[in-house]
Scaffold this motif. Sequence first.
Motif, short mmCIF file in Angstrom:
data_model
loop_
_atom_site.label_atom_id
_atom_site.label_comp_id
_atom_site.label_asym_id
_atom_site.label_seq_id
_atom_site.Cartn_x
_atom_site.Cartn_y
_atom_site.Cartn_z
N ARG A 69 13.60 26.55 19.06
CA ARG A 69 13.68 25.48 19.34
C ARG A 69 15.87 25.67 20.34
NH1 ARG A 69 12.61 20.43 18.56
NH2 ARG A 69 14.55 19.76 18.84
N ASP A 70 15.58 24.48 21.40
CA ASP A 70 17.22 25.03 21.95
C ASP A 70 17.93 24.84 21.22
OD1 ASP A 70 15.41 25.52 24.56
OD2 ASP A 70 16.13 23.99 25.13
N ASP A 71 18.18 23.50 19.93
CA ASP A 71 19.40 23.03 19.65
C ASP A 71 19.01 24.29 18.71
OD1 ASP A 71 17.33 22.57 17.81
OD2 ASP A 71 17.25 20.53 17.32
N ALA A 72 18.05 25.38 18.50
CA ALA A 72 18.61 26.33 16.93
C ALA A 72 19.44 27.79 17.69
CB ALA A 72 17.73 26.60 16.22
N ARG A 73 18.83 27.34 19.07
CA ARG A 73 19.48 28.61 19.58
C ARG A 73 20.59 28.29 20.03
NH1 ARG A 73 20.27 28.77 25.17
NH2 ARG A 73 18.32 27.07 25.67
N LEU A 74 21.67 27.12 20.59
CA LEU A 74 22.92 26.92 21.07
C LEU A 74 23.11 27.12 20.08
CD1 LEU A 74 22.33 24.19 22.54
CD2 LEU A 74 23.13 25.77 23.87
N ALA A 75 23.19 26.94 18.33
CA ALA A 75 23.75 26.66 17.14
C ALA A 75 24.33 28.29 16.95
CB ALA A 75 23.09 25.84 16.11
N VAL A 76 22.83 28.87 16.75
CA VAL A 76 23.10 30.81 16.32
C VAL A 76 23.69 31.13 17.39
CG1 VAL A 76 22.02 32.97 16.58
CG2 VAL A 76 20.73 30.35 15.47
N GLU A 77 24.11 30.96 18.85
CA GLU A 77 24.91 31.36 19.87
C GLU A 77 26.49 31.12 19.67
OE1 GLU A 77 24.15 29.53 23.75
OE2 GLU A 77 22.43 30.98 23.65
N GLU A 78 27.32 29.68 19.02
CA GLU A 78 27.65 29.50 18.21
C GLU A 78 28.34 29.90 17.15
OE1 GLU A 78 31.93 28.02 19.20
OE2 GLU A 78 30.45 27.69 20.51
N LEU A 79 27.42 30.30 16.04
CA LEU A 79 27.83 30.77 15.09
C LEU A 79 27.98 32.73 15.08
CD1 LEU A 79 24.74 29.16 13.13
CD2 LEU A 79 27.21 29.04 12.28
N ARG A 80 27.80 33.11 16.03
CA ARG A 80 27.70 34.46 16.67
C ARG A 80 29.45 34.65 16.70
NH1 ARG A 80 24.94 35.06 20.90
NH2 ARG A 80 22.46 35.44 19.94
N ARG A 81 30.49 33.57 17.03
CA ARG A 81 31.55 33.78 17.47
C ARG A 81 32.70 33.24 16.35
NH1 ARG A 81 29.28 30.27 21.70
NH2 ARG A 81 29.23 31.75 23.30
N GLU A 82 32.26 33.10 14.99
CA GLU A 82 32.06 32.50 14.27
C GLU A 82 31.93 34.17 12.98
OE1 GLU A 82 34.79 30.12 11.79
OE2 GLU A 82 33.93 30.10 13.88
N PRO A 83 33.23 34.90 12.79
CA PRO A 83 33.81 35.35 11.33
C PRO A 83 33.11 35.87 10.15
CG PRO A 83 35.52 35.92 13.38
CD PRO A 83 34.79 34.74 13.21
N ALA A 84 33.73 34.61 9.89
CA ALA A 84 32.89 34.10 8.31
C ALA A 84 31.00 33.92 8.42
CB ALA A 84 33.96 32.48 7.84
N ALA A 85 31.01 33.31 9.15
CA ALA A 85 29.42 33.24 9.11
C ALA A 85 28.58 34.36 9.54
CB ALA A 85 29.26 32.48 10.69
N ALA A 86 29.10 35.44 9.98
CA ALA A 86 28.63 36.87 9.52
C ALA A 86 28.46 37.32 8.60
CB ALA A 86 29.31 37.85 10.88
N ILE A 87 29.28 37.24 7.67
CA ILE A 87 30.06 37.64 6.01
C ILE A 87 29.07 37.17 6.07
CG2 ILE A 87 32.11 38.31 5.08
CD1 ILE A 87 33.68 38.61 6.98
N PHE A 88 29.00 35.97 6.32
CA PHE A 88 28.07 34.93 4.93
C PHE A 88 26.79 34.74 5.03
CE2 PHE A 88 25.98 31.27 4.82
CZ PHE A 88 25.84 30.04 2.99
#
Length: 406
Positions: A69-88
């Motif tokens: 879904r598009d809303d999932a793709r947009l959310a993942v793109e923003e999460l990539r910019r969040e260092p804490a999300a990558a560690i989590f």
Amino acid sequence: MAVRAPHLYPLLRGFVLGSFVVLGRELEEGVELPFAFEEHVERRGPSLYELRPLVRAFIEEREPMLRARDDARLAVEELRREPAAAIFAQAHAGTRASEDEALFRTVLLGLLISTAEACGGFDWDDEAFDKAHAELEASLYGERRKYVAVAPLIGLSLAKGVELAQGVSIRLFVNGELATHWPESRGLLPRDFGREPDRTLVVELRRELDAGESPPDAPAEIADAVSALRLTTAAAVAAGPVLFETLDGRPFGIQPVLPIAATQPPGESSRLDAFRTPIAVHVLETLADADGDPELSDALDRWELSLFQGEPFRSEQLRAALASLLGDTWPMRCCVLLGEDGRAREELYGELTALAAGEAATTTSVDMARRAVVAVLRSRDRDRLVHDLDRELLGLDRLTRQAVAV
């Protein structure tokens, strides 16, 4: 409710709300949401049952569709910019998953499941989402992670919980504690678990992890705890067949317990009392010594394998275990180690020489092998212990022994 990442909040909320609409539409079109009967076992009176929707399984089956879904793709793109999300994501999904897959599965799918479980389905509730989102943020931006693994324990009873080692404890099972995250968990528990006095315990492993630290090897640590309890109590103890893991209070996984620990040996159950508990603590602590002593490690393996074997294989394993433990003259050394006086040593020597000559192990010799393993472990220095046993055999001095009457 304060939001620590306001730039992420609308994207995460949009994904979860959009997924609710899609999944709810499936239910309206006739797709059935599976349910599980959660049994609440009562020691007195009939069991109570609760019908719980299996929203986790329902959502996970539709993971590819939700990820596209598009809303999932947009959310993942923003999460990539969040260092804490990558560690989590790395901590919760492991290194095998790709970055996008880990972010979707641990952050987006995890948030969707938590919200749906709080709602009991797909009827939207703002408070349920905000609470699930707050819990996610607390875990996402935390510097430490709380890891917990729980495995059912059978063959043992106790009056109150005990700590066997730092972060390793035995406690009473709480009805419903597993069903919160795994409604189908009742089918993964041992038969009659929760109904009998020797089937009401769990072994629990807890660890505080740094943000990027890998979880511990829970199956191995729980197997060591089972070995220590078997050595200390001589009871038919087993754990599993699976262990349940959470990380920061969120489901992390279900793993099989090591077969040697998950299989219940023949024998009777026992009670872990105030006398045996400190011995079990000491034995578990000293099991790590076996890693640097191949003979001691071999003796431990053979002794534990003997619990599951019939004759003549059981006796062969015990002879080999004692030889690895105390050397070729193990019958004499074992008598000095375990016998309190000359008369007791003479009786023990008769049992052990018969075993060494190829006769089948008796109840006495089987218990002596167990006690010998415990005594050697508690000595913390097998070579020095053997040296002292030989000196006493030669009449040079008296051996100072720790209590091994277990």
